[in-house]
Design a protein around this motif. Structure first.
Motif, short mmCIF file in Angstrom:
data_model
loop_
_atom_site.label_atom_id
_atom_site.label_comp_id
_atom_site.label_asym_id
_atom_site.label_seq_id
_atom_site.Cartn_x
_atom_site.Cartn_y
_atom_site.Cartn_z
N ASP A 145 -11.95 14.87 -24.32
CA ASP A 145 -10.73 15.66 -24.30
C ASP A 145 -10.27 15.97 -22.88
O ASP A 145 -9.11 16.28 -22.65
CB ASP A 145 -10.95 16.97 -25.06
CG ASP A 145 -11.17 16.74 -26.55
OD1 ASP A 145 -10.71 15.69 -27.06
OD2 ASP A 145 -11.80 17.59 -27.19
N LYS A 146 -11.22 15.91 -21.96
CA LYS A 146 -10.88 16.16 -20.56
C LYS A 146 -11.81 15.32 -19.68
O LYS A 146 -12.79 14.75 -20.18
CB LYS A 146 -11.03 17.64 -20.22
CG LYS A 146 -12.42 18.18 -20.46
CD LYS A 146 -12.49 19.68 -20.14
CE LYS A 146 -13.90 20.21 -20.39
NZ LYS A 146 -14.00 21.66 -20.08
N VAL A 147 -11.53 15.26 -18.41
CA VAL A 147 -12.37 14.48 -17.49
C VAL A 147 -13.79 15.03 -17.52
O VAL A 147 -14.01 16.24 -17.33
CB VAL A 147 -11.82 14.55 -16.05
CG1 VAL A 147 -12.76 13.82 -15.09
CG2 VAL A 147 -10.43 13.94 -15.98
N PRO A 148 -14.79 14.18 -17.78
CA PRO A 148 -16.18 14.65 -17.83
C PRO A 148 -16.59 15.34 -16.53
O PRO A 148 -16.33 14.86 -15.43
CB PRO A 148 -16.97 13.35 -18.03
CG PRO A 148 -16.00 12.45 -18.74
CD PRO A 148 -14.67 12.75 -18.12
N ALA A 149 -17.24 16.50 -16.69
CA ALA A 149 -17.72 17.25 -15.53
C ALA A 149 -19.24 17.17 -15.44
O ALA A 149 -19.79 17.08 -14.35
CB ALA A 149 -17.27 18.70 -15.62
N ASN A 150 -19.91 17.20 -16.58
CA ASN A 150 -21.37 17.12 -16.60
C ASN A 150 -21.80 15.68 -16.84
O ASN A 150 -22.05 15.26 -17.97
CB ASN A 150 -21.94 18.03 -17.68
CG ASN A 150 -21.69 19.50 -17.40
OD1 ASN A 150 -21.32 19.87 -16.28
ND2 ASN A 150 -21.88 20.34 -18.40
N VAL A 151 -21.85 14.93 -15.76
CA VAL A 151 -22.18 13.51 -15.84
C VAL A 151 -23.67 13.31 -15.56
O VAL A 151 -24.22 13.89 -14.62
CB VAL A 151 -21.35 12.69 -14.82
CG1 VAL A 151 -21.71 11.20 -14.90
CG2 VAL A 151 -19.85 12.89 -15.08
N TYR B 150 -32.07 16.59 -21.13
CA TYR B 150 -30.73 16.00 -21.14
C TYR B 150 -29.77 16.89 -21.93
O TYR B 150 -28.67 17.22 -21.46
CB TYR B 150 -30.80 14.60 -21.74
CG TYR B 150 -29.48 13.88 -21.90
CD1 TYR B 150 -28.68 13.61 -20.80
CD2 TYR B 150 -29.05 13.45 -23.16
CE1 TYR B 150 -27.47 12.93 -20.94
CE2 TYR B 150 -27.85 12.77 -23.32
CZ TYR B 150 -27.05 12.51 -22.21
OH TYR B 150 -25.87 11.84 -22.35
N ALA B 151 -30.18 17.29 -23.13
CA ALA B 151 -29.34 18.14 -23.98
C ALA B 151 -29.03 19.47 -23.31
O ALA B 151 -27.91 20.01 -23.44
CB ALA B 151 -30.02 18.37 -25.32
N SER B 152 -30.00 20.00 -22.56
CA SER B 152 -29.80 21.30 -21.90
C SER B 152 -28.70 21.26 -20.84
O SER B 152 -28.17 22.29 -20.47
CB SER B 152 -31.11 21.78 -21.28
OG SER B 152 -31.38 21.09 -20.06
N LEU B 153 -28.36 20.07 -20.38
CA LEU B 153 -27.32 19.93 -19.37
C LEU B 153 -25.92 19.92 -19.98
O LEU B 153 -24.92 19.87 -19.25
CB LEU B 153 -27.53 18.65 -18.56
CG LEU B 153 -28.82 18.56 -17.73
CD1 LEU B 153 -28.92 17.21 -17.05
CD2 LEU B 153 -28.86 19.68 -16.71
N ALA B 154 -25.85 19.94 -21.32
CA ALA B 154 -24.56 19.86 -22.01
C ALA B 154 -23.75 18.68 -21.47
O ALA B 154 -22.63 18.84 -20.98
CB ALA B 154 -23.78 21.16 -21.83
N PRO B 155 -24.33 17.47 -21.53
CA PRO B 155 -23.68 16.30 -20.91
C PRO B 155 -22.33 15.94 -21.53
O PRO B 155 -22.14 16.05 -22.74
CB PRO B 155 -24.70 15.19 -21.15
CG PRO B 155 -25.41 15.60 -22.41
CD PRO B 155 -25.54 17.10 -22.29
N ASP B 156 -21.41 15.55 -20.67
CA ASP B 156 -20.11 15.06 -21.11
C ASP B 156 -20.07 13.53 -21.10
O ASP B 156 -19.22 12.93 -21.75
CB ASP B 156 -19.00 15.55 -20.17
CG ASP B 156 -18.86 17.06 -20.18
OD1 ASP B 156 -18.98 17.65 -21.25
OD2 ASP B 156 -18.63 17.63 -19.09
N LEU B 157 -20.96 12.93 -20.29
CA LEU B 157 -20.93 11.47 -20.13
C LEU B 157 -22.26 10.97 -19.60
O LEU B 157 -22.87 11.60 -18.73
CB LEU B 157 -19.82 11.09 -19.14
CG LEU B 157 -19.65 9.59 -18.83
CD1 LEU B 157 -19.15 8.84 -20.06
CD2 LEU B 157 -18.68 9.39 -17.66
N LEU B 158 -22.71 9.84 -20.13
CA LEU B 158 -23.90 9.16 -19.63
C LEU B 158 -23.46 7.82 -19.07
O LEU B 158 -22.67 7.10 -19.71
CB LEU B 158 -24.91 8.97 -20.76
CG LEU B 158 -26.24 8.27 -20.41
CD1 LEU B 158 -27.37 8.81 -21.29
CD2 LEU B 158 -26.15 6.76 -20.58
#
Length: 347
Positions: free
Chosen positions: A64-70, A128-136
């Motif tokens: 929905d928006k530019v990934p911040a948590n990459v 990994y989940a704890s980082l609330a990832p937006d993109l891998l």
């Protein structure tokens, strides 16, 4: 030998095997905690609104928006870092046993980023989940679209947490993943017209011209690409590897192991016992620089020391898993050009 990671003994096997080959031969396993620092994707020109990026698997990652948590494989994160995009987490060789940055980490602040697996194939899903990832983001070394260093047995769980982008470095020249990672960085908010980026690309282009000139002036200089393990010396072929395919296109005269021998490794390299490492005469040897492989300074093998190129001091590192930013790839070309320019015919 240049790449040993994959689903078969191919790239991964190569990596495993020895170096360029080396990490191992199949795909590996997986790995809690804390949400560590890591600033996430940062850039001065981040865009708002929907974001999408079609990767080299033909898959379109959307948000929905530019990934911040990459979160990215270490060398990929290092490339994005050079463009001003700081990943929140990394997986892959990041810190050495002494706590220093691994060669694949580039300029990443390894004490700041969250490491969710410090070797190939290690991936702590909870962290990994704890980082609330937006993109891998990671690389791809085969035609099947296998995501590098993402454990096959836990892949489905991992990919449910965030969209993924795979940048192919398989059977293409170095310039392609360089361009694709630049495009990805731009989509994440990087200013690709910044003076630093423009100058890095110009340096790369100048380095390519220099390597082409050196290869043309010294067509008789044979370059062998090797990787060392305790029991085996791996000789890499130039096909399939993005760096070697590019260097070959610029005219570098590489030693090529037999096709029959390479078939056992998926087409990447040939295994030689240390007693037979003089099978292919060479004037310059490029040795896998990854920390998982034995480095030339630590090679206490009589047959190695007798090689003409070794005796002549004509051994240079091979950056087996390049950081695909122009800033990091330009020196690779410059070093190879210099080695060829200065090499004596000894093989």
């Amino acid at each position: 030998m240049p790449h040993a990671r994959l689903t078969t003994p191919s790239r991964r096997g190569i990596l495993a095997a020895g170096g360029a080959l080396g990490l191992t031969a199949a795909l590996a396993a997986c790995g809690s905690d804390s949400k560590d620092s890591g600033s996430g994707a940062k850039s001065g020109s981040a865009k708002s609104g929907p974001w999408s990026f079609k990767d080299d698997r033909g898959t379109t990652a959307k948000a929905d928006k530019v990934p911040a948590n990459v979160v990215a494989f270490t060398s990929v994160a290092a490339a994005l870092w050079d463009y001003g995009i700081e990943c929140k987490g990394v997986f892959g060789p990041t810190k050495t046993s002494t706590g220093k940055a691994d060669v694949q980490a580039g300029d990443i602040d390894v004490d700041k980023v969250t490491i969710i697996g410090n070797e190939w194939g290690r991936f702590n899903i909870e962290k990994y989940a704890s980082l609330a990832p937006d993109l891998l983001v990671t690389t791809v070394y085969d035609t099947a679209g296998t995501l590098w260093s993402v454990p096959l047995e836990s892949k489905d769980k991992i990919l449910k947490l965030a969209p993924a982008v795979g940048i192919s470095v398989y059977d293409r020249q170095m310039t392609q993943p360089l361009q694709r990672l630049l495009e990805l960085a731009e989509s994440l908010g990087a200013d690709v017209k910044a003076d630093k980026v423009v100058k890095a690309k110009q340096r790369f282009e100048a380095a390519a011209a220099r390597l082409r000139k050196a290869a043309k002036a010294h067509p008789d200089i044979r370059v062998l690409v090797g990787s060392a393990s305790q029991d085996i010396f791996y000789v890499s072929g130039t096909n399939l590897s993005a760096d070697l395919e590019y260097f070959k296109s610029l005219g570098v005269n590489f030693v090529e192991p037999s096709e029959k021998a390479k078939k056992a490794s998926g087409g990447w390299f040939e295994n030689l016992s240390w007693e037979n490492i003089d099978k292919y005469p060479a004037d310059v040897i490029m040795m896998d620089n990854r920390t998982a492989t034995i480095q030339p300074a630590d090679l206490d093998k009589a047959t190695w020391k007798k090689l003409p190129a070794v005796k002549a001091g004509q051994v240079i590192p091979r950056v087996t898993e390049p950081i695909y930013s122009y800033a990091k790839c330009a020196p690779i070309l410059e070093d190879l050009a210099e080695a060829i320019e200065k090499a004596k015919k000894v093989g």
